[in-house]
Design a protein around this motif. Structure first.
Motif, PDB file in Angstrom:
ATOM      1  N   GLY A 249       0.826  -1.208   0.000  1.00  0.00           N
ATOM      2  CA  GLY A 249       0.000   0.000   0.000  1.00  0.00           C
ATOM      3  C   GLY A 249       0.855   1.252   0.000  1.00  0.00           C
ATOM      4  O   GLY A 249       1.741   1.430  -0.838  1.00  0.00           O
ATOM      5  N   ASN A 250       0.616   2.131   0.983  1.00  0.00           N
ATOM      6  CA  ASN A 250       1.304   3.430   1.007  1.00  0.00           C
ATOM      7  C   ASN A 250       2.592   3.406   1.815  1.00  0.00           C
ATOM      8  O   ASN A 250       3.141   4.450   2.139  1.00  0.00           O
ATOM      9  CB  ASN A 250       0.360   4.496   1.582  1.00  0.00           C
ATOM     10  CG  ASN A 250       0.009   4.197   3.040  1.00  0.00           C
ATOM     11  OD1 ASN A 250       0.155   3.063   3.506  1.00  0.00           O
ATOM     12  ND2 ASN A 250      -0.464   5.209   3.756  1.00  0.00           N
ATOM     13  N   TRP A 251       3.108   2.206   2.156  1.00  0.00           N
ATOM     14  CA  TRP A 251       4.285   2.112   3.014  1.00  0.00           C
ATOM     15  C   TRP A 251       5.480   2.882   2.467  1.00  0.00           C
ATOM     16  O   TRP A 251       6.074   3.709   3.170  1.00  0.00           O
ATOM     17  CB  TRP A 251       4.665   0.647   3.233  1.00  0.00           C
ATOM     18  CG  TRP A 251       6.072   0.446   3.719  1.00  0.00           C
ATOM     19  CD1 TRP A 251       7.093  -0.166   3.075  1.00  0.00           C
ATOM     20  CD2 TRP A 251       6.621   0.895   4.971  1.00  0.00           C
ATOM     21  NE1 TRP A 251       8.247  -0.143   3.835  1.00  0.00           N
ATOM     22  CE2 TRP A 251       7.973   0.500   5.008  1.00  0.00           C
ATOM     23  CE3 TRP A 251       6.086   1.585   6.063  1.00  0.00           C
ATOM     24  CZ2 TRP A 251       8.813   0.786   6.073  1.00  0.00           C
ATOM     25  CZ3 TRP A 251       6.925   1.865   7.138  1.00  0.00           C
ATOM     26  CH2 TRP A 251       8.267   1.461   7.138  1.00  0.00           C
ATOM     27  N   LYS A 252       5.884   2.632   1.239  1.00  0.00           N
ATOM     28  CA  LYS A 252       7.086   3.264   0.701  1.00  0.00           C
ATOM     29  C   LYS A 252       6.939   4.782   0.638  1.00  0.00           C
ATOM     30  O   LYS A 252       7.892   5.521   0.896  1.00  0.00           O
ATOM     31  CB  LYS A 252       7.404   2.700  -0.684  1.00  0.00           C
ATOM     32  CG  LYS A 252       7.862   1.248  -0.655  1.00  0.00           C
ATOM     33  CD  LYS A 252       8.268   0.774  -2.035  1.00  0.00           C
ATOM     34  CE  LYS A 252       8.778  -0.668  -1.992  1.00  0.00           C
ATOM     35  NZ  LYS A 252       9.186  -1.160  -3.328  1.00  0.00           N
ATOM     36  N   ASN A 253       5.754   5.232   0.282  1.00  0.00           N
ATOM     37  CA  ASN A 253       5.522   6.677   0.194  1.00  0.00           C
ATOM     38  C   ASN A 253       5.606   7.326   1.580  1.00  0.00           C
ATOM     39  O   ASN A 253       6.258   8.368   1.757  1.00  0.00           O
ATOM     40  CB  ASN A 253       4.148   6.941  -0.430  1.00  0.00           C
ATOM     41  CG  ASN A 253       3.859   8.426  -0.548  1.00  0.00           C
ATOM     42  OD1 ASN A 253       4.686   9.203  -1.019  1.00  0.00           O
ATOM     43  ND2 ASN A 253       2.658   8.829  -0.117  1.00  0.00           N
TER      44      ASN A 253
ATOM     45  N   ARG B  74       7.129   6.109   4.253  1.00  0.00           N
ATOM     46  CA  ARG B  74       8.511   5.981   4.732  1.00  0.00           C
ATOM     47  C   ARG B  74       9.382   7.107   4.191  1.00  0.00           C
ATOM     48  O   ARG B  74      10.192   7.694   4.921  1.00  0.00           O
ATOM     49  CB  ARG B  74       9.078   4.625   4.334  1.00  0.00           C
ATOM     50  CG  ARG B  74      10.511   4.403   4.804  1.00  0.00           C
ATOM     51  CD  ARG B  74      11.023   3.046   4.380  1.00  0.00           C
ATOM     52  NE  ARG B  74      11.032   2.892   2.931  1.00  0.00           N
ATOM     53  CZ  ARG B  74      11.422   1.793   2.289  1.00  0.00           C
ATOM     54  NH1 ARG B  74      11.815   0.727   2.984  1.00  0.00           N
ATOM     55  NH2 ARG B  74      11.398   1.729   0.974  1.00  0.00           N
ATOM     56  N   ARG B  75       9.218   7.424   2.905  1.00  0.00           N
ATOM     57  CA  ARG B  75       9.990   8.519   2.297  1.00  0.00           C
ATOM     58  C   ARG B  75       9.667   9.840   2.974  1.00  0.00           C
ATOM     59  O   ARG B  75      10.574  10.633   3.283  1.00  0.00           O
ATOM     60  CB  ARG B  75       9.675   8.597   0.796  1.00  0.00           C
ATOM     61  CG  ARG B  75      10.350   9.773   0.088  1.00  0.00           C
ATOM     62  CD  ARG B  75       9.940   9.828  -1.369  1.00  0.00           C
ATOM     63  NE  ARG B  75       8.498   9.894  -1.526  1.00  0.00           N
ATOM     64  CZ  ARG B  75       7.769  10.990  -1.329  1.00  0.00           C
ATOM     65  NH1 ARG B  75       8.371  12.132  -0.961  1.00  0.00           N
ATOM     66  NH2 ARG B  75       6.466  10.978  -1.505  1.00  0.00           N
ATOM     67  N   ARG B  76       8.399  10.077   3.252  1.00  0.00           N
ATOM     68  CA  ARG B  76       7.988  11.332   3.897  1.00  0.00           C
ATOM     69  C   ARG B  76       8.518  11.428   5.323  1.00  0.00           C
ATOM     70  O   ARG B  76       8.890  12.509   5.786  1.00  0.00           O
ATOM     71  CB  ARG B  76       6.467  11.433   3.884  1.00  0.00           C
ATOM     72  CG  ARG B  76       5.879  11.651   2.488  1.00  0.00           C
ATOM     73  CD  ARG B  76       4.382  11.401   2.480  1.00  0.00           C
ATOM     74  NE  ARG B  76       3.707  12.217   3.476  1.00  0.00           N
ATOM     75  CZ  ARG B  76       2.480  11.965   3.938  1.00  0.00           C
ATOM     76  NH1 ARG B  76       1.826  10.880   3.507  1.00  0.00           N
ATOM     77  NH2 ARG B  76       1.919  12.756   4.819  1.00  0.00           N
ATOM     78  N   VAL B  77       8.575  10.296   6.019  1.00  0.00           N
ATOM     79  CA  VAL B  77       9.118  10.294   7.381  1.00  0.00           C
ATOM     80  C   VAL B  77      10.600  10.641   7.351  1.00  0.00           C
ATOM     81  O   VAL B  77      11.096  11.414   8.191  1.00  0.00           O
ATOM     82  CB  VAL B  77       8.902   8.919   8.056  1.00  0.00           C
ATOM     83  CG1 VAL B  77       9.686   8.821   9.364  1.00  0.00           C
ATOM     84  CG2 VAL B  77       7.421   8.682   8.321  1.00  0.00           C
ATOM     85  N   ARG B  78      11.324  10.090   6.399  1.00  0.00           N
ATOM     86  CA  ARG B  78      12.752  10.383   6.291  1.00  0.00           C
ATOM     87  C   ARG B  78      12.996  11.861   5.976  1.00  0.00           C
ATOM     88  O   ARG B  78      13.945  12.469   6.478  1.00  0.00           O
ATOM     89  CB  ARG B  78      13.386   9.491   5.220  1.00  0.00           C
ATOM     90  CG  ARG B  78      13.549   8.035   5.662  1.00  0.00           C
ATOM     91  CD  ARG B  78      14.053   7.151   4.550  1.00  0.00           C
ATOM     92  NE  ARG B  78      14.354   5.805   5.043  1.00  0.00           N
ATOM     93  CZ  ARG B  78      14.624   4.765   4.267  1.00  0.00           C
ATOM     94  NH1 ARG B  78      14.630   4.919   2.951  1.00  0.00           N
ATOM     95  NH2 ARG B  78      14.894   3.591   4.801  1.00  0.00           N
ATOM     96  N   GLU B  79      12.129  12.425   5.149  1.00  0.00           N
ATOM     97  CA  GLU B  79      12.250  13.855   4.847  1.00  0.00           C
ATOM     98  C   GLU B  79      11.937  14.677   6.090  1.00  0.00           C
ATOM     99  O   GLU B  79      12.635  15.657   6.388  1.00  0.00           O
ATOM    100  CB  GLU B  79      11.307  14.228   3.704  1.00  0.00           C
ATOM    101  CG  GLU B  79      11.698  13.619   2.361  1.00  0.00           C
ATOM    102  CD  GLU B  79      10.667  13.900   1.284  1.00  0.00           C
ATOM    103  OE1 GLU B  79       9.584  14.455   1.627  1.00  0.00           O
ATOM    104  OE2 GLU B  79      10.923  13.564   0.106  1.00  0.00           O
ATOM    105  N   ARG B  80      10.894  14.296   6.801  1.00  0.00           N
ATOM    106  CA  ARG B  80      10.507  15.039   8.006  1.00  0.00           C
ATOM    107  C   ARG B  80      11.579  14.975   9.088  1.00  0.00           C
ATOM    108  O   ARG B  80      11.906  15.982   9.721  1.00  0.00           O
ATOM    109  CB  ARG B  80       9.193  14.471   8.557  1.00  0.00           C
ATOM    110  CG  ARG B  80       8.670  15.175   9.819  1.00  0.00           C
ATOM    111  CD  ARG B  80       7.626  14.330  10.509  1.00  0.00           C
ATOM    112  NE  ARG B  80       8.210  13.089  11.035  1.00  0.00           N
ATOM    113  CZ  ARG B  80       7.486  12.077  11.517  1.00  0.00           C
ATOM    114  NH1 ARG B  80       6.160  12.162  11.515  1.00  0.00           N
ATOM    115  NH2 ARG B  80       8.082  11.003  11.978  1.00  0.00           N
TER     116      ARG B  80
END
Length: 225
Positions: free
Chosen positions: A129-133, A135-141
């Protein structure tokens, strides 16, 4: 017995006793021969014996009468020799210098297919599902920085883990675990530490609301100022 004219007698009534003094407080008492022959020191009770052992240093470490010593083993991660109690050799197959060595060993030997809970089907099901998306946003945050101890990817040589504060297994639908407020970046050491805590304690640590530990437990474990 009185009705039939039989005298009452205790078992030790005709046994010659010995007068001794408590080794701790000096109180005099009488004991039967069997006790006198079994010991070189005498005490009023267990409390006096315990206080005597504490004050003379015979209750712990090498001074304890039950001391069995330690044995040398190698750290399963770095090979450094350390001393452990024999009981740990009986219950543990691997030994580590500290939590840092344990976390490093975990990262190399308890991931993916080598993890004791590895299940290819469930892993595929959990991270869809939206896991990779997300995860990317968490790393940016979080700027690829551990949110507990403050080390970044340059220091640890890799991106910090993306950790689920509330575990995936607690959700009926795994995709509901992949939310920004449930995900946070942690270095492998802090990740290992946080996995052992319930959600409430994790959030308290991250918010700095724990008086003893504060939000600094990662630095304390690493020894970083």
């Amino acid at each position: 017995m009185e009705e039939h004219g039989i005298d009452r007698r205790t078992a030790n009534q005709d046994v010659e006793t010995h007068e001794v003094h408590c080794e701790y407080c000096g109180t005099q008492k009488e004991i039967p021969p069997c006790q006198y022959e079994q010991s070189e020191r005498f005490f009023c009770d267990n409390q006096c014996q315990g206080e005597f052992l504490k004050e003379t240093g015979r209750v712990s470490g090498e001074n304890s009468p039950w001391w069995k010593g330690k044995e040398s083993v190698e750290c399963s991660n770095c090979g450094t020799t350390k001393a452990v109690y024999p009981s740990r050799l009986e219950t543990k197959s691997k030994h580590f210098c500290d939590i840092s060595c344990y976390a490093e060993w975990q990262s190399q030997n308890r991931r993916g297919e080598n993890h004791h809970q590895w299940d290819p089907d469930s892993q595929t099901q959990f991270y869809t599902g939206n896991w990779k998306n997300v995860r990317r946003r968490v790393r940016e945050r979080d700027n690829n920085t551990c949110q507990l101890c403050g080390v970044d990817s340059d220091v640890i040589g890799r991106n910090p883990d993306v950790h689920h504060i509330c575990p995936i297994r607690t959700f009926d639908d795994p995709s509901n675990a992949h939310t920004m407020d449930n995900l946070i970046q942690l270095c492998r050491l802090c990740h290992t530490f946080m996995e052992r805590l319930p959600e409430s304690q994790q959030r308290a640590l991250l918010e700095g609301d724990v008086p003893i530990l504060g939000g600094d437990i990662g630095r304390r474990i690493r020894g970083v100022n």
